[in-house]
Write a protein that holds these residues in place. Sequence first.
Motif, PDB file in Angstrom:
ATOM      1  N   SER A  23      -4.974 -11.490 -14.305  1.00  0.00           N
ATOM      2  CA  SER A  23      -6.284 -10.540 -14.858  1.00  0.00           C
ATOM      3  C   SER A  23      -6.510  -9.236 -13.443  1.00  0.00           C
ATOM      4  O   SER A  23      -7.244  -8.419 -13.741  1.00  0.00           O
ATOM      5  CB  SER A  23      -7.321 -11.325 -15.671  1.00  0.00           C
ATOM      6  OG  SER A  23      -8.260 -12.162 -14.648  1.00  0.00           O
ATOM      7  N   ASP A  24      -6.973  -9.658 -12.055  1.00  0.00           N
ATOM      8  CA  ASP A  24      -7.195  -8.972 -10.802  1.00  0.00           C
ATOM      9  C   ASP A  24      -5.586  -8.374 -10.323  1.00  0.00           C
ATOM     10  O   ASP A  24      -6.320  -7.569  -9.429  1.00  0.00           O
ATOM     11  CB  ASP A  24      -7.858  -9.578 -10.320  1.00  0.00           C
ATOM     12  CG  ASP A  24      -7.227 -10.775  -9.179  1.00  0.00           C
ATOM     13  OD1 ASP A  24      -6.030 -11.051  -9.685  1.00  0.00           O
ATOM     14  OD2 ASP A  24      -7.603 -11.474  -8.633  1.00  0.00           O
ATOM     15  N   GLY A  25      -4.598  -8.180 -10.695  1.00  0.00           N
ATOM     16  CA  GLY A  25      -3.592  -7.284 -10.665  1.00  0.00           C
ATOM     17  C   GLY A  25      -2.998  -8.208  -9.888  1.00  0.00           C
ATOM     18  O   GLY A  25      -0.955  -8.357  -9.365  1.00  0.00           O
ATOM     19  N   GLY A  26      -3.143  -9.735  -9.865  1.00  0.00           N
ATOM     20  CA  GLY A  26      -2.209 -10.231  -8.877  1.00  0.00           C
ATOM     21  C   GLY A  26      -2.342 -10.366  -7.324  1.00  0.00           C
ATOM     22  O   GLY A  26      -2.430  -9.681  -6.686  1.00  0.00           O
ATOM     23  N   PRO A  27      -1.290 -11.559  -6.575  1.00  0.00           N
ATOM     24  CA  PRO A  27      -1.262 -11.461  -5.353  1.00  0.00           C
ATOM     25  C   PRO A  27      -0.558 -11.137  -4.745  1.00  0.00           C
ATOM     26  O   PRO A  27      -0.819  -9.466  -3.316  1.00  0.00           O
ATOM     27  CB  PRO A  27      -0.821 -12.640  -5.044  1.00  0.00           C
ATOM     28  CG  PRO A  27      -0.190 -13.150  -5.883  1.00  0.00           C
ATOM     29  CD  PRO A  27      -0.765 -12.916  -7.456  1.00  0.00           C
ATOM     30  N   GLU A  28       0.351 -10.083  -5.330  1.00  0.00           N
ATOM     31  CA  GLU A  28       0.576  -9.211  -4.568  1.00  0.00           C
ATOM     32  C   GLU A  28       0.585  -7.690  -4.745  1.00  0.00           C
ATOM     33  O   GLU A  28       0.756  -6.570  -4.578  1.00  0.00           O
ATOM     34  CB  GLU A  28       2.219  -8.574  -5.916  1.00  0.00           C
ATOM     35  CG  GLU A  28       2.347  -8.220  -7.152  1.00  0.00           C
ATOM     36  CD  GLU A  28       2.056  -9.087  -8.133  1.00  0.00           C
ATOM     37  OE1 GLU A  28       1.961  -8.897  -9.524  1.00  0.00           O
ATOM     38  OE2 GLU A  28       1.344  -9.964  -7.841  1.00  0.00           O
ATOM     39  N   LEU A  29      -1.078  -7.557  -5.589  1.00  0.00           N
ATOM     40  CA  LEU A  29      -1.261  -6.193  -5.371  1.00  0.00           C
ATOM     41  C   LEU A  29      -1.732  -5.273  -3.795  1.00  0.00           C
ATOM     42  O   LEU A  29      -2.366  -6.378  -3.235  1.00  0.00           O
ATOM     43  CB  LEU A  29      -2.436  -6.594  -6.246  1.00  0.00           C
ATOM     44  CG  LEU A  29      -3.633  -5.073  -6.520  1.00  0.00           C
ATOM     45  CD1 LEU A  29      -3.221  -3.971  -7.951  1.00  0.00           C
ATOM     46  CD2 LEU A  29      -5.057  -5.618  -7.127  1.00  0.00           C
ATOM     47  N   VAL A  30      -1.023  -3.917  -3.829  1.00  0.00           N
ATOM     48  CA  VAL A  30      -2.008  -3.780  -2.580  1.00  0.00           C
ATOM     49  C   VAL A  30      -2.996  -3.317  -2.632  1.00  0.00           C
ATOM     50  O   VAL A  30      -3.257  -1.940  -3.379  1.00  0.00           O
ATOM     51  CB  VAL A  30      -0.534  -2.270  -2.676  1.00  0.00           C
ATOM     52  CG1 VAL A  30      -1.065  -2.018  -0.394  1.00  0.00           C
ATOM     53  CG2 VAL A  30       1.219  -3.174  -2.367  1.00  0.00           C
TER      54      VAL A  30
END
Length: 391
Positions: A23-30
């Motif tokens: 929900s927060d964009g995931g671990p791949e979020l820059v």
Amino acid sequence: MTQQPGSPGFGPDLAEVFGPSQSDGGPELVQLLTPEGERVEHPDFRFDSGDVPEDEAIRGFYRDMVLTRRIDTEATALQRHGELGIWAQLLGQEAAQIGAGRALRPQDYVFPTYREHGVAYCRGVDPLNLLGLFRGVDHGGWNPNDNNFGLYTIVIGAQCLHATGYAMGMQRDGVVGTGDPDRDAAVIAHFGDGASSQGDVNEAFIFAASYNAPVVFFCQNNQWAISEPIERQTRIPLYQRALGFGFPGIRVDGNDVLATYAVTQAALQRAREGQGPTFVEAYTYRMGAHTTTDDPTRYRLSDDVEHWKLKDPIARVEVYLKRNGLAEDDFFAAVRTEADELGHHLREGCRALPDPSPLSMFDHVYAEMTDELAAERDGFAAYLESFEGAH
């Protein structure tokens, strides 16, 4: 981001980016600036303001976002007062648009959808021209050639094909991969998560990949295709779709103007150098309605809206500037004053927009007036004149 040969440092290994969507964009979020206003490092991207001092650039981004939000607020109010027929809100998406807009060079070309008011502002389009379109007194009162910003596209996703074709034309014009920073150009196409389900968008991906076109597909994933949530639109994060077409995809925090700028800047440069297309997914949230005809309370939870308010793109930059002593109270006061002046300009200017002459529909249909069109215009003019003096 998926890595391509010939693009060192443009993303981690594929196995590292295909993590679960969160929900927060995931671990791949820059991300380079947290919702709490703290700067963080990323292994592949950094904020580079070029010749402009970094602090000055960030203050400029803050000003841009505040003014863009004021355009949106005033336009919404004008629609509620009956001065506009409709308005497409961008509330909450200011960082995605300003970050992408400021990453452009003058020779780059933008193909927008109908919500890119912040990008239009960055390209020097008078907001009154936007209001004229939604007021129904013109079809988009700006010349795309003046600022390399195309007219708004209402047909969902069609602009992605236009952008790809234009990018292929740039290749044939010899303005890609020459090594001249003042000559090499790229194209950016803006669209939403809902449009990503359209055939036109996916066809554009195929052509762009096949011809290695210098185009950046910039998707503002605001979580809602009108009333359809993102989890019903896709089984994987949107940016991962790019792999199936053969070009890189990356997810960036769309509420982080620094990260959006850095990622878009890298993707555009990659395109200018002749390395082909990139898919950028700006993970953000539509705080307002889809348009002013929409009631989002009918299909989304207020808790979700409150959660995303804590990630407000303007607030995090303001906290960063204040916490680090990079802007004084007079700076923020000056921005508020400028926003008030802009609001006054839009209110007065919108009401003063003239209604179009009925005969103006014949203008600019062709580069040169055809005999058939001239006959139609003259016939319609005679019809209008028949009403003069009638009671």
